[in-house]
Design an enzyme around this catalytic site. Structure first.
Site, mmCIF file in Angstrom:
data_model
loop_
_atom_site.group_PDB
_atom_site.id
_atom_site.type_symbol
_atom_site.label_atom_id
_atom_site.label_comp_id
_atom_site.label_asym_id
_atom_site.label_seq_id
_atom_site.Cartn_x
_atom_site.Cartn_y
_atom_site.Cartn_z
ATOM 1 N N HIS A 1 5.433 -28.769 -80.316
ATOM 2 C CA HIS A 1 3.998 -28.621 -80.124
ATOM 3 C C HIS A 1 3.715 -27.130 -80.219
ATOM 4 C CE1 HIS A 1 4.478 -32.515 -77.801
ATOM 5 N NE2 HIS A 1 3.590 -32.799 -78.722
ATOM 6 N N ASP B 1 4.728 -25.618 -77.075
ATOM 7 C CA ASP B 1 6.177 -25.564 -76.804
ATOM 8 C C ASP B 1 6.689 -24.258 -77.417
ATOM 9 O OD1 ASP B 1 6.460 -28.237 -75.787
ATOM 10 O OD2 ASP B 1 6.583 -29.023 -77.841
HETATM 11 C C1 3MF Z 1 2.591 -39.897 -78.186
HETATM 12 C C2 3MF Z 1 3.497 -39.269 -79.146
HETATM 13 C C3 3MF Z 1 3.551 -37.779 -79.099
HETATM 14 C C4 3MF Z 1 3.670 -37.123 -80.462
HETATM 15 C C5 3MF Z 1 3.890 -35.651 -80.338
HETATM 16 C C6 3MF Z 1 3.974 -34.959 -81.668
HETATM 17 C C7 3MF Z 1 4.385 -36.745 -77.143
HETATM 18 O O1 3MF Z 1 2.647 -41.263 -78.176
HETATM 19 O O2 3MF Z 1 4.195 -39.953 -79.837
HETATM 20 O O3 3MF Z 1 4.680 -37.415 -78.317
HETATM 21 O O4 3MF Z 1 4.702 -37.662 -81.198
HETATM 22 O O5 3MF Z 1 2.860 -35.113 -79.607
HETATM 23 O O6 3MF Z 1 2.758 -34.886 -82.261
#
Ligand code: 3MF
Ligand code: MG
Ligand code: MG
Length: 389
Positions: free
Chosen positions: A48, A51
């Site tokens: 992210h 992150d």
């Molecule tokens: C939520 C997700 C997310 C996305 C991530 C990458 C936290 O259901 O799947 O995981 O995959 O944000 O964009």
């Protein structure tokens, strides 16, 4: 030996906190996670934007790029690539009503700022993909927002990203609901329609997450196959999910091994990875998992994927051709193919049958804690299935 390269995001290892209760495990330091991911055999990391650059709102564009360069040095140290950067829009107060399709222009501008910063970070990390998981893009109240307007706003936002950088690829991760009630981009079909409506469809594709397909009532392998047929599968988020419930992000294959097998098979049969795509995991340890098992769900997912990959290698296409194409049900002793229980079908689809399957299940069981095999897929009513076990 696997022919695939794997990727994972730092959020896959977490403290167990959920909407109904506090953490059950200790937080693990960011660099320690990265080090461990390399040790487990991952080749790339998914990020992210925050992150990669924590507290991103506090920095200027130049400072953000400098912090991304620092992260790149850390990745280089562990021999890891970056796969993608995803703007984490759902966490900020300004995106309570969605980002790109918020009804507030100011908030839409903020969402675009985060999208542009994600592109900047991706470029500094040496990758050219931004993933859009459209968490709050849609509506909690049907009458509160026009779905026509909202869809057009999404296309408009993606066009602006494509214009901002001539090399960036935008990869939409569809999900039908949660945390939003009615999402705008619920399935791969939606992703492809949005892609086609942008100024550069070649650079807009999808990230298929197994659990998201299941939440939409669809078969993950078929969603993968559909996107691949259209040349639009940019990455995957493999995991598992026990039916149409809350989002579970379970380890790959622990709920439905047959579905997992078919996902591996469709990826393998259609040359996934040949253009540098990674097999991405999006799995979370269950809340009941203890500290010492913080990475087990990742190890289990990798082990299951690789065991199924071996299994896919031995798929007997000649036999399948014989009994499906020519409808030669004689070849399977007079019973219709779809009447066979899973182990029987699998046994008959491979050379060197029962032995291999039993060995695979043993390996998966030995692979670690918290593995539940897909008992539903093992048809107990089948005589032959009982023989196999
Ligand atoms: C939520 C997700 C997310 C996305 C991530 C990458 C936290 O259901 O799947 O995981 O995959 O944000 O964009
Ligand atoms: Mg998910
Ligand atoms: Mg995901």
């Amino acid at each position: 030996m696997t022919k695939f390269k794997f990727s994972v995001g730092p959020w896959n290892v977490h403290s167990g906190v959920d909407s109904y209760g506090p953490a059950t495990r200790n937080e693990i330091d960011f660099e320690e996670k990265i080090r461990k991911f390399a040790e487990l055999g991952f080749s790339a990391i998914q990020f992210h934007d925050d992150d990669a650059v924590p507290n991103i709102n506090d920095y200027t564009e130049e400072e953000i790029k400098e912090k991304a360069r620092e992260l790149k040095r850390m990745l280089d140290k562990y021999g890891l690539a970056a796969e993608f950067v995803a703007p984490r829009l759902w966490m900020d107060g300004r995106t309570a009503d969605g980002g790109f399709m918020s009804t507030s222009q100011e908030d839409r501008e903020y969402a675009m700022w985060r999208a542009y910063r994600s592109i900047d970070i991706a470029k500094e990390l040496g990758c050219n993909m931004v993933v859009l998981w459209l968490a709050r893009e849609g509506t909690l109240c049907a009458e509160s927002k026009s779905p026509v307007w909202a869809t057009k706003m999404l296309i408009h936002a993606i066009n602006k990203m494509l214009e901002y950088d001539s090399d960036i690829r935008i990869c939409i991760e569809p999900k039908p609901n949660e945390p939003i009630d009615r999402s705008i981009c619920g399935t791969m079909g939606h992703v492809l329609a949005v892609s086609a409506a942008t100024i550069d469809p070649k650079r807009v594709g999808g990230n298929l997450e197994s659990a998201h397909a299941i939440l939409a009532g669809l078969d993950p392998a078929h969603e993968i196959g559909f996107a691949m047929a259209m040349g639009k599968l940019m990455t995957v988020h493999l995991n598992d999910q026990n039916g149409i419930k809350y989002d579970q992000d379970k380890a790959f294959g622990v709920e439905n091994l047959r579905s997992a097998f078919n996902q591996v098979k469709v990826l393998k049969e259609n040359g996934y990875g040949e253009n540098g795509e990674y097999v991405g995991l999006d799995v979370k340890a269950m809340r009941t998992t203890r500290d010492e098992d913080s990475y087990k769900h990742l190890e289990n997912s990798l082990n299951i994927f690789k065991a199924l990959e071996e299994k896919a290698d031995r798929f007997d296409y000649e036999f399948q051709k014989k009994c499906v194409k020519n409808r030669d049900f004689e070849a399977i002793k007079g019973a219709h193919l779809f009447h066979f229980g899973y182990p029987t079908l699998m046994r008959r689809m491979y050379q060197n049958q029962g032995e291999e399957l039993a060995r695979m299940f043993r390996r998966i069981k030995e692979g670690g804690t918290a593995i539940s095999l897909d008992m539903a897929a093992i048809d107990p009513s089948s005589e032959a299935a009982r023989e196999d076990w």
